[in-house]
Enzyme design. Sequence first.
Site, PDB file in Angstrom:
ATOM      1  N   ILE A  48       0.818  -1.209   0.000  1.00 42.75           N
ATOM      2  CA  ILE A  48       0.000   0.000   0.000  1.00 42.75           C
ATOM      3  C   ILE A  48       0.860   1.271   0.000  1.00 42.75           C
ATOM      4  O   ILE A  48       0.413   2.319  -0.466  1.00 42.75           O
ATOM      5  CB  ILE A  48      -0.976  -0.033   1.206  1.00 42.75           C
ATOM      6  CG1 ILE A  48      -2.170   0.868   0.953  1.00 42.75           C
ATOM      7  CG2 ILE A  48      -0.293   0.287   2.514  1.00 42.75           C
ATOM      8  CD1 ILE A  48      -3.317   0.652   1.932  1.00 42.75           C
TER       9      ILE A  48
ATOM     10  N   ASN B 295      11.388  -8.802   6.972  1.00 43.81           N
ATOM     11  CA  ASN B 295      11.672  -8.304   8.318  1.00 43.81           C
ATOM     12  C   ASN B 295      11.058  -9.241   9.354  1.00 43.81           C
ATOM     13  O   ASN B 295       9.960  -9.765   9.153  1.00 43.81           O
ATOM     14  CB  ASN B 295      11.074  -6.899   8.475  1.00 43.81           C
ATOM     15  CG  ASN B 295      11.681  -5.907   7.495  1.00 43.81           C
ATOM     16  OD1 ASN B 295      12.899  -5.864   7.334  1.00 43.81           O
ATOM     17  ND2 ASN B 295      10.848  -5.128   6.817  1.00 43.81           N
TER      18      ASN B 295
ATOM     19  N   GLU C 256       6.560  -4.802  10.916  1.00 44.99           N
ATOM     20  CA  GLU C 256       5.318  -4.085  11.250  1.00 44.99           C
ATOM     21  C   GLU C 256       4.124  -5.044  11.305  1.00 44.99           C
ATOM     22  O   GLU C 256       3.285  -4.946  12.196  1.00 44.99           O
ATOM     23  CB  GLU C 256       5.094  -3.007  10.176  1.00 44.99           C
ATOM     24  CG  GLU C 256       3.857  -2.164  10.340  1.00 44.99           C
ATOM     25  CD  GLU C 256       3.581  -1.329   9.095  1.00 44.99           C
ATOM     26  OE1 GLU C 256       2.412  -1.029   8.845  1.00 44.99           O
ATOM     27  OE2 GLU C 256       4.541  -1.005   8.364  1.00 44.99           O
ATOM     28  N   VAL C 257       4.045  -5.941  10.352  1.00 41.21           N
ATOM     29  CA  VAL C 257       2.894  -6.854  10.265  1.00 41.21           C
ATOM     30  C   VAL C 257       3.355  -8.276  10.606  1.00 41.21           C
ATOM     31  O   VAL C 257       4.199  -8.842   9.899  1.00 41.21           O
ATOM     32  CB  VAL C 257       2.271  -6.822   8.852  1.00 41.21           C
ATOM     33  CG1 VAL C 257       1.069  -7.771   8.790  1.00 41.21           C
ATOM     34  CG2 VAL C 257       1.857  -5.403   8.472  1.00 41.21           C
TER      35      VAL C 257
ATOM     36  N   HIS D 298       6.010 -12.274   5.410  1.00 43.24           N
ATOM     37  CA  HIS D 298       5.880 -11.724   4.056  1.00 43.24           C
ATOM     38  C   HIS D 298       7.254 -11.417   3.496  1.00 43.24           C
ATOM     39  O   HIS D 298       8.187 -11.079   4.218  1.00 43.24           O
ATOM     40  CB  HIS D 298       5.003 -10.468   4.028  1.00 43.24           C
ATOM     41  CG  HIS D 298       5.409  -9.416   5.020  1.00 43.24           C
ATOM     42  ND1 HIS D 298       5.099  -9.499   6.357  1.00 43.24           N
ATOM     43  CD2 HIS D 298       6.097  -8.260   4.873  1.00 43.24           C
ATOM     44  CE1 HIS D 298       5.575  -8.440   6.993  1.00 43.24           C
ATOM     45  NE2 HIS D 298       6.197  -7.671   6.109  1.00 43.24           N
TER      46      HIS D 298
HETATM   47  P1  5GP Z   1       7.040  -4.947   7.445  1.00 46.73           P
HETATM   48  O1  5GP Z   1       7.539  -3.675   8.080  1.00 46.73           O
HETATM   49  O2  5GP Z   1       6.175  -5.728   8.399  1.00 46.73           O
HETATM   50  O3  5GP Z   1       8.122  -5.755   6.821  1.00 46.73           O
HETATM   51  O4  5GP Z   1       6.163  -4.490   6.220  1.00 46.73           O
HETATM   52  C1  5GP Z   1       4.774  -4.382   6.241  1.00 46.73           C
HETATM   53  C2  5GP Z   1       4.370  -3.777   4.925  1.00 46.73           C
HETATM   54  O5  5GP Z   1       2.969  -3.882   4.808  1.00 46.73           O
HETATM   55  C3  5GP Z   1       4.717  -2.289   4.760  1.00 46.73           C
HETATM   56  O6  5GP Z   1       5.546  -2.128   3.616  1.00 46.73           O
HETATM   57  C4  5GP Z   1       3.359  -1.611   4.598  1.00 46.73           C
HETATM   58  O7  5GP Z   1       3.387  -0.570   3.648  1.00 46.73           O
HETATM   59  C5  5GP Z   1       2.465  -2.754   4.144  1.00 46.73           C
HETATM   60  N1  5GP Z   1       1.083  -2.614   4.551  1.00 46.73           N
HETATM   61  C6  5GP Z   1       0.618  -2.276   5.776  1.00 46.73           C
HETATM   62  N2  5GP Z   1      -0.720  -2.270   5.790  1.00 46.73           N
HETATM   63  C7  5GP Z   1      -1.106  -2.636   4.543  1.00 46.73           C
HETATM   64  C8  5GP Z   1      -2.390  -2.819   3.933  1.00 46.73           C
HETATM   65  O8  5GP Z   1      -3.443  -2.643   4.547  1.00 46.73           O
HETATM   66  N3  5GP Z   1      -2.401  -3.197   2.616  1.00 46.73           N
HETATM   67  C9  5GP Z   1      -1.248  -3.400   1.919  1.00 46.73           C
HETATM   68  N4  5GP Z   1      -1.373  -3.758   0.647  1.00 46.73           N
HETATM   69  N5  5GP Z   1      -0.032  -3.236   2.460  1.00 46.73           N
HETATM   70  C10 5GP Z   1       0.027  -2.858   3.760  1.00 46.73           C
END
Ligand code: 5GP
Length: 125
Positions: A36, A96, A104-105, A109
Amino acid sequence: MAYVYDDQNIFAKILRGEIPNTTVRETEHTLAFADIYPQAPHHVLVIPKGAYVTADHFANEASEAEIVDFWRTFGSICTELGVTPDSAAGYRIISNAGEDGVQEVPHFHLHILAGRGLGRMLNPV
Ligand code: 5GP
């Protein structure tokens, strides 16, 4: 140590269809969709449909079918995007994990980033 999966995370909601996404590819075990907040011209997230928190969780506990499906899907997306180094300028994958990895999530992924020079992997500390 047991892995603890939070089924209220954003990607779990995407998998349940509670939040929309821009799907790039869907298979039996894997979903790929556009990030996103894209950090590069191509920024695709590849996730297993199973409840795995991190890459190590997936590697340790996913079935062979899930693992093969995940990596084949990743490979076909790279080919489809036209970013493989044999045909274009390449890409970076990032996954990550946890606090130091600034995840973050909490659903495993893979980020596929491509379409511009991505600089060095890490900033010096
Ligand atoms: P992390 O920091 O966990 O490796 O990355 C999480 C990613 O998820 C981030 O790049 C963020 O932009 C993406 N993200 C967070 N919320 C959403 C969402 O609701 N939809 C999509 N498509 N991506 C998301």
